[in-house]
Design a protein around this motif. Structure first.
Motif, PDB file in Angstrom:
ATOM      1  N   VAL A 182      55.091 103.807  26.583  1.00 40.50           N
ATOM      2  CA  VAL A 182      54.578 105.017  26.465  1.00 40.50           C
ATOM      3  C   VAL A 182      53.378 105.207  27.499  1.00 40.50           C
ATOM      4  N   SER A 200      50.834  90.027  15.264  1.00 36.59           N
ATOM      5  CA  SER A 200      49.897  91.159  15.913  1.00 36.59           C
ATOM      6  C   SER A 200      48.781  90.717  16.287  1.00 36.59           C
ATOM      7  N   LYS A 205      42.544 102.546  19.856  1.00 34.94           N
ATOM      8  CA  LYS A 205      43.790 103.071  19.182  1.00 34.94           C
ATOM      9  C   LYS A 205      43.835 102.822  17.632  1.00 34.94           C
ATOM     10  N   VAL A 211      64.451 102.245  25.153  1.00 32.77           N
ATOM     11  CA  VAL A 211      64.427 100.859  24.570  1.00 32.77           C
ATOM     12  C   VAL A 211      66.138 100.411  24.487  1.00 32.77           C
ATOM     13  N   LEU A 222      54.464 100.864  22.757  1.00 33.97           N
ATOM     14  CA  LEU A 222      53.110 101.494  22.990  1.00 33.97           C
ATOM     15  C   LEU A 222      52.964 101.196  24.367  1.00 33.97           C
ATOM     16  N   VAL A 223      53.248 100.150  25.112  1.00 33.21           N
ATOM     17  CA  VAL A 223      52.756  99.886  26.582  1.00 33.21           C
ATOM     18  C   VAL A 223      53.704 100.727  27.160  1.00 33.21           C
ATOM     19  N   GLU A 271      59.094  92.416  13.131  1.00 36.95           N
ATOM     20  CA  GLU A 271      57.891  93.100  13.199  1.00 36.95           C
ATOM     21  C   GLU A 271      56.860  92.028  12.892  1.00 36.95           C
ATOM     22  N   GLY A 272      55.971  92.057  13.528  1.00 34.66           N
ATOM     23  CA  GLY A 272      54.735  91.014  13.533  1.00 34.66           C
ATOM     24  C   GLY A 272      54.161  91.204  12.139  1.00 34.66           C
ATOM     25  N   ALA A 273      54.118  92.399  11.349  1.00 36.59           N
ATOM     26  CA  ALA A 273      53.688  92.779  10.142  1.00 36.59           C
ATOM     27  C   ALA A 273      54.442  91.966   9.043  1.00 36.59           C
ATOM     28  N   ASN A 300      55.293  99.127  12.319  1.00 42.91           N
ATOM     29  CA  ASN A 300      54.873  97.781  11.877  1.00 42.91           C
ATOM     30  C   ASN A 300      53.246  97.865  11.342  1.00 42.91           C
ATOM     31  N   LEU A 313      53.480  88.884   6.663  1.00 39.94           N
ATOM     32  CA  LEU A 313      53.637  89.025   5.151  1.00 39.94           C
ATOM     33  C   LEU A 313      54.548  87.824   4.705  1.00 39.94           C
ATOM     34  N   GLU A 342      52.950  94.746  22.304  1.00 38.24           N
ATOM     35  CA  GLU A 342      53.268  95.904  21.543  1.00 38.24           C
ATOM     36  C   GLU A 342      54.199  96.856  22.743  1.00 38.24           C
ATOM     37  N   ASN A 370      48.681 104.879  20.815  1.00 37.57           N
ATOM     38  CA  ASN A 370      48.721 105.288  22.077  1.00 37.57           C
ATOM     39  C   ASN A 370      47.515 106.175  22.334  1.00 37.57           C
ATOM     40  N   ASP A 423      62.496  96.035  22.415  1.00 39.59           N
ATOM     41  CA  ASP A 423      61.505  96.096  21.350  1.00 39.59           C
ATOM     42  C   ASP A 423      61.498  94.672  20.706  1.00 39.59           C
ATOM     43  N   ASN A 451      43.506  97.992  26.017  1.00 40.61           N
ATOM     44  CA  ASN A 451      43.984  98.894  25.113  1.00 40.61           C
ATOM     45  C   ASN A 451      44.999  98.279  24.249  1.00 40.61           C
ATOM     46  N   PHE A 452      45.830  97.494  24.877  1.00 44.83           N
ATOM     47  CA  PHE A 452      47.040  97.056  24.182  1.00 44.83           C
ATOM     48  C   PHE A 452      47.181  95.743  24.087  1.00 44.83           C
ATOM     49  N   ASP A 455      46.431  92.677  15.994  1.00 45.14           N
ATOM     50  CA  ASP A 455      45.379  93.195  15.172  1.00 45.14           C
ATOM     51  C   ASP A 455      45.370  92.559  13.826  1.00 45.14           C
ATOM     52  N   ASP A 456      46.313  91.489  13.826  1.00 43.17           N
ATOM     53  CA  ASP A 456      46.154  90.904  12.656  1.00 43.17           C
ATOM     54  C   ASP A 456      45.432  89.305  12.668  1.00 43.17           C
TER      55      ASP A 456
END
Lengths: 311, 560
Positions: B301, B176, A72, B319, B298-299, B156-158, A271, B162, B295, A97, B287, B232-233, B178-179
């Motif tokens: 969807v 997140s 992703k 949401v 995303l989950v 928001e995680g970002a 985000n 920050l 996320e 996604n 959300d 994936n998530f 990703d971070d």
């Protein structure tokens, strides 16, 4: 007996044809560089929208998990620019996604143009009718219509659109309706102003004297002369409508997942502005180019055909 | 002569003033928040009791024995009582404060300006912006190393990361996934893995069609690829659950494992139920970032895609605002599927099973006696080994009846500035922010969202419980690094042999932020406000008092 002969020679006829209103207008538009640039971009966007299924390499809603070895939010991969051949090509990357962003941006053109044309079309039809009737009838009916328009204009249009969507429920259709409703007063005022000036012309009085019905006079004698400013306003209005729809979708009130709408794409990945900037950059760029094209075209059209600027 | 009389009069006046000042209650000197009520000194022991045990709940009575002793009498054995009583919603408030504000007129104060015994007292709650707390100098325990504690929030995680990177906050929740690498590679930050057991589930309410058909629920259980969602998530270390309760809790994972992903079997069940081509429904979610759902959009969807592709079910993704979502989902009013999860509050299987599947919980529609009757019996057994067979039965019944589908056990984390000493994120309960030392006067803690209210007897969300934890204390607490129960306002709670009577001895010399002294009647009044539906102070926010109801099998004196 003197024969009645056509005294205009063929050269004069040619000049007359070449100076018809349509040609004159077209010449004026072509002379407007911004209109040409805006029109060209818009033309390309329309072609992209029409041929989206051909241009897009993937179904915009297709999730590629299990179909391709890709993670992703992968960055863009273009083989021509050195991306390894063994990696699947996604020229704008994939989203959270795992869907192809390029395909979603391409199909998003359809959605955005549809939003722009349909909302403005709806607002023009209703606004023209209300403005024309009010301007032509005058008196209490004009007052009633225009005060109602004033009430609508008194609200910040976007907040009013949010309120309408909140009542009607989220979704693209309701967002279109909301944006259409809040823009009606703009067109009603433009048409009414034109009708008020045109209805005092001698040819309108002549038509009335010849027994023309009010309906006939309004829709065949007056309204055609109110169209040029309406076209200008409508072109600029499409840009605003596209922006408003994107903003509603960004807030989750407009197009719903998985519809490939640019505002929704921005909202769902907001985000990731630092970790995967391509996911917000490309939908944002698409919105900017589309809005710019309508604004350039609208400005050019205004310079070319708005009677107020002819002098 | 006249001057002398005047001198004597003035002298007497000064003397009288000094005497009056000296007679002021000593407690007021400790008051850091204004109070609009008089202290009620302990005289008569208070109690609250159910008419009988017929109401089905666990608690028969709560009674003050003397000034520093409280007795909880149970209708049935409750070996997990200390573990539950250590949880933030069972916090102790001043009796006088409850009597003044636990009513329609005072509700705003009740929900927004709690008074407790914690290391911090509430200074201001600037709605939409921040909550500021100040060090309570009259605190009975170790006082915080800094003066001001500020709670802020960002969804928001970002944005949270920050703020941390720029040094405007000292600790953040749930960066997140990703971070994670960014935080771990940054020498100025401390990465704090969260060991809190949790579960994300996809729930259905059986009072709405087509989820009233068990075959539809089973089809959805088999028709979603949970491994694909986790792979994936979710962050590395997340797992696909075999049971609703995470396996780290005793008896959590006994019984048959969850269904394997089997689209053909799922389609066959749907066809059998009369939906060969699927149906239309909705997937609701909020959300809000959680360890069990990093996320949400995303989950949601992803489930929309899987349901459409695997089973032909067309689901609209919706949401909702967080408070509304919790209210609607937990009251069983959502007509579609919804994504919700649970992070452990205390280290006992009852925190997962009894809360979610109790007879009094309408979350999944009509409760299943096959589940709650077994759970009620199991919760009366202290030794986990003795209760195992009952939990096997309960877990198998959950698997069979599918009130929800457990999706993921999420790995999550917190992060703090490296300069913060003793930064932590407890496995159970909110962080003890009085124990950290930022090396400066102010510590700023940034969480995912604004609290719903600060009267945590009637709240369930982590964003409300975290600030409450700093202000209001419970009889017992959890250790900073484990789920072990430790003394807090009580020096200890002991039970009789069959755990039907629990006696708690209160700590001496504890004062509330309003300067009043804590005694046994405060404990009785606080518990009465939560557990007794007929109590005058049983107001709260929504009035549901879910933890009291679900963990003790219902509220006493509840009118039908």
């Amino acid at each position: 007996m003197a024969a009645i002969t056509d005294t205009t020679n063929s050269e004069d006829k040619k000049d007359y044809r070449s100076n018809s209103l349509a040609r004159l207008t077209l010449r004026r538009i072509i002379r407007q560089r911004s209109a040409v640039i805006g029109g060209t971009i818009l033309g390309l966007l329309i072609l992209v929208a029409i041929f989206a299924p051909v241009l897009a390499p993937y179904d915009p809603e297709e999730v590629l998990i299990g179909k391709e070895d890709i993670k992703k939010r992968s960055s863009p991969c273009i083989h021509l620019l050195g991306c390894p051949e063994d990696q699947p090509q996604h020229i704008l990357g994939v989203d959270g996604n795992v869907r192809d962003v390029f395909s979603r941006v391409i199909f998003g053109t359809r959605v955005s143009l549809f939003i722009g044309f349909s909302t403005v079309g709806f607002a023009i039809v209703i606004g023209t009718f209300l403005g024309a009737v009010g301007g032509y009838a005058g008196g209490w009916l004009d007052n009633l219509i225009m005060r109602f328009m004033d009430v609508l204009l008194a609200f910040p249009s976007f907040l009013l659109a949010i309120a309408i969507v909140s009542v009607l429920g989220r979704g693209l259709q309701n967002a279109l309706l909301a944006i259409g409703i809040v823009t009606i007063p703009v067109y009603a005022r433009v048409v009414r102003a034109s009708v008020l000036s045109v209805k005092e012309q001698e040819y309108v009085s002549a038509s009335l004297a010849l027994g023309g019905s009010h309906f006939h006079i309004l829709f065949t004698r007056i309204l055609p002369n109110a169209i040029p400013p309406l076209i200008v306003q409508g072109t600029l209005g499409i840009a605003t409508a596209i922006l408003d729809a994107a903003a509603l979708s960004f807030l989750g009130l407009g197009a719903q997942p998985p519809t490939p709408e640019w505002g929704t794409m921005l909202g769902s990945e907001r985000n990731q502005v630092f970790t995967a900037p391509h996911l917000v950059f490309f939908p944002g760029l698409a919105i900017m180019i589309t809005v710019l094209s309508f604004n350039l075209l609208g400005d050019g059209l205004r310079d070319a055909i708005d009677p107020r600027l002819k002098q | 002569m006249k001057n002398r009389s005047l001198f004597i009069f003035v002298s007497l006046l000064v003397l009288a003033s000094m005497v009056l000042a000296a007679c002021q209650p000593a407690a007021d000197e400790a008051a850091v928040v204004e109070r609009a009520y008089e202290e009620i000194a302990y005289s008569e022991p208070m109690s609250v009791a159910a008419d009988s045990c017929d109401y089905g709940g666990k608690i028969k009575s709560v009674a003050a024995v003397d000034e520093l002793t409280v007795e909880f009498t149970m209708c049935k054995p409750d070996p997990a009582f200390p573990t539950k009583a250590a949880f933030t919603p069972f916090g102790i408030y001043p009796l006088e404060w409850l009597n003044t504000y636990a009513n329609a007129e005072g509700q705003e104060t009740l929900l927004s300006a709690p008074v407790g015994t914690g290391p911090f007292y509430l200074d201001t709650w600037a709605r939409g912006d921040s909550i500021t707390m100040k060090k309570f100098d009259g605190y009975w325990g170790d006082k915080p190393a800094y003066d001001t504690l500020v709670f802020r929030w960002a969804t928001e995680g970002a944005a949270r990361l920050l703020e941390l990177q720029s040094g405007t906050v000292d600790q953040i929740t749930n960066p997140s996934p990703d971070d994670y690498a960014t935080i771990q590679d940054d020498a100025t930050l401390t990465f704090l893995p969260v060991a809190n057991p949790n579960v994300l589930y996809l729930a259905m309410t059986n009072t709405f069609t087509p989820f009233d058909d068990i075959r539809v629920r089973q089809a959805i259980a088999m028709g979603v690829d949970r491994q694909r969602v986790v792979d994936n998530f979710y962050a590395e270390g997340s797992t696909v659950p075999s049971h609703f309760t995470p396996c780290s809790l005793p008896n959590g994972c006994v019984g048959d494992a969850w269904y394997e992903f089997d689209v053909d079997a799922a389609k066959a069940l749907l066809a059998e139920a009369g939906y060969p081509d699927g149906f239309e429904t909705a997937i609701y979610y909020r959300d809000v970032f959680r360890g069990y759902l990093p996320e949400p959009a995303l989950v949601a969807v992803e489930f929309q895609t899987q349901l459409r592709d695997n089973l032909g079910i067309e689901a609209e993704v919706i949401v909702m605002e967080s408070g509304e979502f919790i209210d609607e989902s937990t009251n069983g009013r959502l007509d579609g599927l919804y994504l919700l999860g649970w992070g452990a509050d205390y280290p006992h299987v009852t925190n997962f099973l009894d809360f979610h599947f109790a007879a009094s919980n309408p979350q999944y529609g009509d409760p299943h006696p096959e589940i709650y009757e077994v759970l009620e019996a199991a919760s009366q057994i202290g030794n986990p080994a003795d209760a195992e067979s009952l939990y096997v039965e309960a877990n198998n019944a959950i698997r069979e009846l599918v009130p929800m589908v457990p999706i993921a056990n999420g790995a999550s984390a917190s992060a703090a500035l490296a300069t913060v000493d003793n930064a932590h994120f407890r496995p159970f309960g909110a962080p003890l922010l009085g124990r950290v030392d930022p090396g400066k006067d102010t510590f700023v803690y940034m969480q995912n969202a604004e609290p719903i209210s600060l009267f945590c007897q009637d709240e369930t969300d982590g964003e409300s419980l975290a600030p409450c934890q700093q202000v209001v204390e419970t009889l017992l607490g959890y250790a900073i690094d484990s789920g072990d129960v430790v003394p807090e306002l009580a020096t200890g709670c002991t039970s009789n042999e069959d755990t039907t009577v629990w006696t708690c001895t209160l700590r001496e010399g504890v004062t509330f932020h309003d300067g009043t002294k804590m005694d046994a009647n405060d404990v009785v009044a606080s518990w009465a406000a939560g557990i007794d539906a007929a109590n005058a102070n049983h107001i709260g926010n929504t009035g549901a008092f879910e933890y009291y109801s679900y963990l003790f099998d219902g509220l006493m004196n509840l009118e039908e």
